[in-house]
Design a protein around this motif. Structure first.
Motif, short mmCIF file in Angstrom:
data_model
loop_
_atom_site.label_atom_id
_atom_site.label_comp_id
_atom_site.label_asym_id
_atom_site.label_seq_id
_atom_site.Cartn_x
_atom_site.Cartn_y
_atom_site.Cartn_z
N ASP A 1 -30.15 -16.57 -30.66
CA ASP A 1 -29.38 -15.09 -31.20
C ASP A 1 -28.40 -14.24 -30.74
O ASP A 1 -28.21 -13.87 -30.94
N THR A 2 -28.61 -14.81 -29.50
CA THR A 2 -27.83 -13.81 -28.47
C THR A 2 -27.64 -14.90 -27.18
O THR A 2 -28.07 -16.56 -27.06
N ILE A 3 -26.48 -14.91 -26.39
CA ILE A 3 -25.71 -15.72 -25.83
C ILE A 3 -25.73 -14.48 -24.87
O ILE A 3 -26.28 -13.40 -24.16
N THR A 4 -26.08 -15.24 -22.93
CA THR A 4 -26.18 -14.64 -21.83
C THR A 4 -24.85 -14.15 -20.91
O THR A 4 -24.37 -15.87 -20.62
N LEU A 5 -23.88 -13.25 -20.91
CA LEU A 5 -22.99 -13.58 -19.99
C LEU A 5 -23.81 -13.22 -18.17
O LEU A 5 -23.97 -12.01 -18.08
N GLY A 6 -23.25 -13.89 -17.41
CA GLY A 6 -23.93 -13.50 -15.88
C GLY A 6 -22.04 -13.69 -15.16
O GLY A 6 -21.46 -14.02 -15.43
N LEU A 7 -22.70 -12.24 -14.05
CA LEU A 7 -21.26 -11.77 -13.62
C LEU A 7 -20.83 -12.76 -12.53
O LEU A 7 -22.19 -13.35 -12.32
N ASN A 8 -19.59 -12.37 -12.26
CA ASN A 8 -19.11 -13.05 -11.05
C ASN A 8 -19.82 -12.80 -9.33
O ASN A 8 -20.27 -13.46 -8.48
N ALA A 9 -20.10 -11.61 -9.68
CA ALA A 9 -20.52 -10.81 -8.31
C ALA A 9 -21.39 -10.06 -8.85
O ALA A 9 -21.54 -8.68 -10.18
N SER A 10 -22.57 -9.40 -7.92
CA SER A 10 -23.55 -8.17 -8.86
C SER A 10 -23.07 -7.07 -8.64
O SER A 10 -22.93 -6.13 -7.35
N ASP A 11 -22.65 -6.69 -9.79
CA ASP A 11 -22.72 -5.25 -9.87
C ASP A 11 -22.80 -4.45 -11.11
O ASP A 11 -22.20 -4.34 -12.38
N PHE A 12 -23.92 -3.35 -11.04
CA PHE A 12 -24.14 -2.45 -12.26
C PHE A 12 -23.12 -1.44 -12.86
O PHE A 12 -22.90 -1.61 -14.29
N GLN A 13 -22.39 -1.41 -11.97
CA GLN A 13 -21.56 -0.41 -13.46
C GLN A 13 -20.35 -2.01 -13.59
O GLN A 13 -19.91 -1.14 -14.93
N THR A 14 -20.17 -2.67 -13.08
CA THR A 14 -19.00 -3.75 -13.55
C THR A 14 -20.14 -4.18 -15.14
O THR A 14 -19.60 -4.92 -15.99
N ALA A 15 -21.69 -4.41 -15.54
CA ALA A 15 -21.96 -5.17 -15.90
C ALA A 15 -22.02 -3.83 -16.86
O ALA A 15 -21.83 -4.22 -18.25
N ARG A 16 -22.14 -2.41 -16.76
CA ARG A 16 -22.16 -1.46 -17.86
C ARG A 16 -20.84 -1.29 -18.47
O ARG A 16 -20.80 -1.07 -19.50
N THR A 17 -19.92 -1.64 -17.93
CA THR A 17 -18.47 -1.05 -18.05
C THR A 17 -18.37 -2.95 -19.58
O THR A 17 -17.35 -2.03 -20.38
N VAL A 18 -18.67 -3.66 -18.54
CA VAL A 18 -18.38 -4.80 -19.69
C VAL A 18 -19.40 -5.21 -21.15
O VAL A 18 -18.70 -5.11 -22.22
N ALA A 19 -20.78 -4.15 -21.32
CA ALA A 19 -21.00 -4.40 -21.90
C ALA A 19 -20.74 -3.53 -22.85
O ALA A 19 -20.51 -2.61 -24.30
N GLN A 20 -20.04 -2.08 -22.57
CA GLN A 20 -19.25 -0.65 -22.81
C GLN A 20 -18.24 -1.64 -24.22
O GLN A 20 -17.59 -1.39 -24.61
#
Length: 379
Positions: A198-217
């Protein structure tokens, strides 16, 4: 038919160009920074034979070529007697065939292949690849490759034939590798976990906590709180509809969501082989002082002929006289001011007046001194 006068057409095109320049730049989307995990290419490879070469194939002493050709003839129902003469392989080349199997590829679709010689063939231009199975990492056959090669190169040899010292040769580009557009037919599809769970996972092109938080928001702002959750600096888990059709539409809308401008990590990429240096907009430079000098060693060799006196039994001797000069250019100390913008950093580095190879060492020294606010990456 009425046409606009030339002056009005020029004015119209100028106004259109100004309007285009005035349009805002397209915002960064999720598809530019992340991809759905499980949706990826798969590497395929195989071993095959290229036939129909004009005497530029493998030499007769290549055992793998002879064995491969005998195996192929046996598959075609042709068996050579034990005392038969060895096969002449000048028109045959052993090759490795590689391809990328795109995600969701279905049987019957075609993909491009790359063919590379692994024997002693001088050129595979004009050859034909015979049926070659392409296998995945699991050893299963996923595609069959066959077709005429396209080699972007040319070769020529001049001079008299059968001359031992003849070295005349002209070659343009690489002749031992080529491509076959649409040269492989997909025989099997690769299962994907896209519709599982029931979920999908998005993998970021580069490791960055701020980008991951921005995508989730950004996802939660559009789809509601709790839809997306940043698990770490590289992955974002998103709740997705279970229906396959609805999930495809959900992912298509998800990839088009705009992201607010986020500061990028400062990075300097250095290519040690070519001397290329690339800096991104986030690179800044702190105040520092730099001294750089060059040491040059110059060696000149002059031939000297020593001749004996007349009517003597001496022999003429050739010698070499070497002149060695050492030159050291002392580097002056340059004061580098703080540079908060990329243009200021470039201007400060250009003021040093050094070559790119010297700039590699200088940037590493500035980083070690703590004055370069960026990550150094050497490729």
């Amino acid at each position: 038919m009425n046409f606009l006068p030339l002056s009005r057409r020029i004015a119209y095109l100028a106004a259109l160009a100004m309007l285009t320049l005035a349009l805002p730049a397209q915002a960064l989307r999720i598809k530019e920074v992340a991809a759905v995990q499980g949706v990826r290419n798969n590497q395929l490879s195989g071993y095959g034979l290229v036939v129909g070469l004009d005497g530029t194939g493998d030499k007769s002493g290549m055992p793998i070529t002879g064995q491969a050709m005998q195996n192929y003839l046996q598959q075609m129902g042709i068996s050579l007697p034990p005392g038969a003469a060895a096969l002449k392989l000048d028109n045959v080349a052993t090759v490795v065939v590689t391809a990328q199997l795109p995600p969701f590829a279905q049987p019957g679709q075609v993909i491009d292949v790359t063919v590379s010689s692994i024997g002693s063939a001088k050129s595979i231009k004009g050859g034909t690849l015979i049926a070659t199975p392409l296998r995945g990492a699991d050893g299963e056959i996923y595609a069959m490759a066959q077709g005429n090669l396209v080699v972007a190169g040319a070769g020529a040899t001049g001079g008299r034939a059968n001359t031992a010292g003849d070295r005349s040769s002209v070659q343009v580009n690489h002749l031992s590798a080529g491509r076959i557009p649409g040269g492989a037919l997909v025989e099997r599809s690769v299962p994907t976990p896209l519709h599982e769970g029931d979920t999908i996972t998005l993998g970021l092109n580069a490791s960055d906590f701020q980008t991951a938080r921005t995508v989730a928001q950004a996802i939660n702002a559009r789809r509601g709180p709790g839809t997306a959750e940043a698990l770490d600096a590289r992955t974002v888990r998103v709740q997705a509809p279970p229906d396959a059709h609805a999930r495809v539409n959900f992912i298509a809308d998800l990839e088009e969501l705009p992201l607010p401008e986020t500061p990028r990590a400062a990075k300097v990429v250095i290519n040690a082989r070519t001397g290329s240096i690339v800096l991104n907009q986030a690179v800044t430079l702190g105040p520092c002082a730099i001294a750089h000098g060059n040491l040059s060693v110059i060696i000149n060799e002059t031939p000297v002929i020593s001749q004996p006196n007349p009517l003597s039994r001496g022999q003429t001797v050739s010698a070499v006289k070497s002149d060695i000069a050492i030159q050291y250019d002392g580097g002056k100390v340059v004061n580098m001011p703080a540079s908060p913008l990329l243009s200021d950093v470039v201007r400060a580095l250009n003021s040093l007046g050094v070559t790119p190879q010297d700039l590699l060492a200088i940037l590493q020294a500035i980083k070690a001194a703590g004055a370069l606010n960026a990550e150094l990456e050497v490729i």
